[in-house]
Design a protein around this motif. Structure first.
Motif, PDB file in Angstrom:
ATOM      1  N   GLY A  93      20.087  82.702  34.351  1.00 35.73           N
ATOM      2  CA  GLY A  93      20.327  81.664  33.361  1.00 35.73           C
ATOM      3  C   GLY A  93      19.506  80.403  33.536  1.00 35.73           C
ATOM      4  O   GLY A  93      19.478  79.553  32.640  1.00 35.73           O
ATOM      5  N   ILE A  94      18.804  80.264  34.670  1.00 38.83           N
ATOM      6  CA  ILE A  94      18.089  79.009  34.918  1.00 38.83           C
ATOM      7  C   ILE A  94      16.885  78.850  33.997  1.00 38.83           C
ATOM      8  O   ILE A  94      16.590  77.745  33.528  1.00 38.83           O
ATOM      9  N   ASP A  95      16.187  79.940  33.716  1.00 39.64           N
ATOM     10  CA  ASP A  95      15.010  79.860  32.853  1.00 39.64           C
ATOM     11  C   ASP A  95      15.387  79.347  31.465  1.00 39.64           C
ATOM     12  O   ASP A  95      14.746  78.445  30.916  1.00 39.64           O
ATOM     13  N   SER A  96      16.452  79.901  30.896  1.00 35.73           N
ATOM     14  CA  SER A  96      16.864  79.480  29.552  1.00 35.73           C
ATOM     15  C   SER A  96      17.366  78.042  29.548  1.00 35.73           C
ATOM     16  O   SER A  96      17.153  77.303  28.580  1.00 35.73           O
ATOM     17  N   LEU A  97      18.022  77.621  30.630  1.00 34.23           N
ATOM     18  CA  LEU A  97      18.501  76.234  30.707  1.00 34.23           C
ATOM     19  C   LEU A  97      17.333  75.261  30.762  1.00 34.23           C
ATOM     20  O   LEU A  97      17.330  74.234  30.066  1.00 34.23           O
ATOM     21  N   ILE A  98      16.328  75.572  31.569  1.00 34.01           N
ATOM     22  CA  ILE A  98      15.155  74.699  31.669  1.00 34.01           C
ATOM     23  C   ILE A  98      14.447  74.603  30.320  1.00 34.01           C
ATOM     24  O   ILE A  98      14.033  73.519  29.888  1.00 34.01           O
ATOM     25  N   LYS A  99      14.318  75.731  29.626  1.00 40.01           N
ATOM     26  CA  LYS A  99      13.699  75.723  28.295  1.00 40.01           C
ATOM     27  C   LYS A  99      14.524  74.890  27.316  1.00 40.01           C
ATOM     28  O   LYS A  99      13.979  74.146  26.489  1.00 40.01           O
ATOM     29  N   LYS A 100      15.835  75.018  27.401  1.00 38.28           N
ATOM     30  CA  LYS A 100      16.730  74.274  26.515  1.00 38.28           C
ATOM     31  C   LYS A 100      16.597  72.770  26.742  1.00 38.28           C
ATOM     32  O   LYS A 100      16.575  71.981  25.789  1.00 38.28           O
ATOM     33  N   LEU A 101      16.483  72.376  27.998  1.00 42.98           N
ATOM     34  CA  LEU A 101      16.306  70.958  28.318  1.00 42.98           C
ATOM     35  C   LEU A 101      14.971  70.444  27.783  1.00 42.98           C
ATOM     36  O   LEU A 101      14.880  69.324  27.273  1.00 42.98           O
ATOM     37  N   ASN A 102      13.932  71.266  27.896  1.00 48.06           N
ATOM     38  CA  ASN A 102      12.636  70.885  27.337  1.00 48.06           C
ATOM     39  C   ASN A 102      12.726  70.663  25.835  1.00 48.06           C
ATOM     40  O   ASN A 102      12.203  69.682  25.294  1.00 48.06           O
ATOM     41  N   THR A 209      25.734  78.584  34.650  1.00 50.70           N
ATOM     42  CA  THR A 209      26.527  78.527  33.416  1.00 50.70           C
ATOM     43  C   THR A 209      27.439  77.311  33.413  1.00 50.70           C
ATOM     44  O   THR A 209      27.529  76.585  32.412  1.00 50.70           O
ATOM     45  N   GLU A 210      28.123  77.071  34.529  1.00 52.67           N
ATOM     46  CA  GLU A 210      28.989  75.888  34.632  1.00 52.67           C
ATOM     47  C   GLU A 210      28.173  74.611  34.483  1.00 52.67           C
ATOM     48  O   GLU A 210      28.597  73.663  33.814  1.00 52.67           O
ATOM     49  N   LEU A 211      27.010  74.580  35.110  1.00 53.98           N
ATOM     50  CA  LEU A 211      26.138  73.410  35.014  1.00 53.98           C
ATOM     51  C   LEU A 211      25.717  73.169  33.571  1.00 53.98           C
ATOM     52  O   LEU A 211      25.782  72.037  33.073  1.00 53.98           O
ATOM     53  N   GLU A 212      25.300  74.219  32.885  1.00 55.77           N
ATOM     54  CA  GLU A 212      24.863  74.082  31.495  1.00 55.77           C
ATOM     55  C   GLU A 212      25.997  73.598  30.602  1.00 55.77           C
ATOM     56  O   GLU A 212      25.798  72.729  29.741  1.00 55.77           O
ATOM     57  N   ASN A 213      27.181  74.138  30.811  1.00 55.38           N
ATOM     58  CA  ASN A 213      28.331  73.702  30.014  1.00 55.38           C
ATOM     59  C   ASN A 213      28.616  72.221  30.222  1.00 55.38           C
ATOM     60  O   ASN A 213      28.988  71.504  29.288  1.00 55.38           O
ATOM     61  N   TYR A 214      28.437  71.754  31.441  1.00 59.30           N
ATOM     62  CA  TYR A 214      28.648  70.338  31.747  1.00 59.30           C
ATOM     63  C   TYR A 214      27.568  69.474  31.090  1.00 59.30           C
ATOM     64  O   TYR A 214      27.867  68.441  30.493  1.00 59.30           O
ATOM     65  N   LEU A 215      26.330  69.914  31.186  1.00 56.13           N
ATOM     66  CA  LEU A 215      25.225  69.120  30.658  1.00 56.13           C
ATOM     67  C   LEU A 215      25.258  69.002  29.140  1.00 56.13           C
ATOM     68  O   LEU A 215      24.873  67.978  28.579  1.00 56.13           O
ATOM     69  N   PHE A 216      25.743  70.044  28.471  1.00 55.46           N
ATOM     70  CA  PHE A 216      25.689  70.066  27.010  1.00 55.46           C
ATOM     71  C   PHE A 216      27.064  70.056  26.353  1.00 55.46           C
ATOM     72  O   PHE A 216      27.186  70.416  25.192  1.00 55.46           O
ATOM     73  N   ARG A 217      28.062  69.644  27.089  1.00 56.22           N
ATOM     74  CA  ARG A 217      29.406  69.624  26.504  1.00 56.22           C
ATOM     75  C   ARG A 217      29.533  68.508  25.482  1.00 56.22           C
ATOM     76  O   ARG A 217      28.791  67.531  25.513  1.00 56.22           O
TER      77      ARG A 217
END
Length: 217
Positions: A93-102, A209-217
């Motif tokens: 999931g890290i690749d998709s999260l980094i792309k999403k942040l970009n 996944t938990e990190l992404e949910n926190y960042l984009f909640r």
């Protein structure tokens, strides 16, 4: 992202945070320990005893630097690591999260205790180098000096501390963040356990996944 108006810069740690190499590191260390008739590690035990500076961690494991210098043992470890480390993968999931942040406009960086030439090779190998504005590592393979290169990274890129977030997987990453005067988030799927990370007052997550949910909640 929570406080999305505040953060503009994200600094990532590499080993254990983006790159899933914990079990591989335990395997290599056990090879070194076995060679010297020292007690072997489990992954669970490793996550409790691993620390920075890594020289102190080696001493905890029983290495005697009166018998052989740290530089010799450290070089033996990193040679084993560099020889086979591409068997490891990025965390799920890290690749998709980094792309999403970009896509959401965040400038992203990698700050690592890995030797910089090898770090750049690693990131290119996994095809994520274009997601980062800069990748910064050490000029040696003894994992010492992350705070200094972090300060230089921030100065070169005009990073304002209050607008920056550092994401890592060890207590040392939190120490680095404090020295850089930036906020910090920690993930417990790397080199330190959840319980160890919870010793300090920093948000800790069990997964990307938990990190992404926190960042984009």
């Amino acid at each position: 992202m929570e406080k999305k108006g505040k953060y503009k810069f994200i600094i990532w740690d590499w080993n254990g945070t983006i790159y899933d190499d914990t079990e591989f590191c335990v395997t290599i260390m056990n090879k070194l320990l076995s060679k010297r008739n020292l007690t072997l590690l489990t992954v669970e035990n490793y996550k409790e005893v691993f620390d920075f500076p890594v020289k102190d961690y080696y001493q905890k494991l029983g290495f005697d630097f009166n018998e052989e210098p740290f530089e010799k043992v450290g070089t033996e470890f990193i040679n084993e690591y560099n020889d086979k480390h591409f068997i490891c993968k990025l965390h799920m999931g890290i690749d998709s999260l980094i792309k999403k942040l970009n896509k959401n406009g965040y400038d992203q960086f990698v700050l690592s205790a890995r030797e910089e030439t090898k770090l750049i090779e690693d990131i290119k190998h996994y095809g994520i180098n274009n997601h980062f504005r800069e990748v910064s590592g050490l000029n040696n393979h003894y994992a010492n000096g992350k705070i200094t290169i972090g300060k230089r990274l921030m100065k070169r890129n005009g990073i304002i501390p209050k607008n920056c977030l550092l994401i890592g997987d060890t207590l040392h990453d939190a120490e680095v963040a404090a020295e850089l005067k930036v906020d910090c988030l920690l993930i417990a799927n790397g080199h330190h356990s959840y319980n160890k990370l919870k010793q300090i007052d920093v948000p800790v997550f069990n997964s990307i996944t938990e990190l992404e949910n926190y960042l984009f909640r």
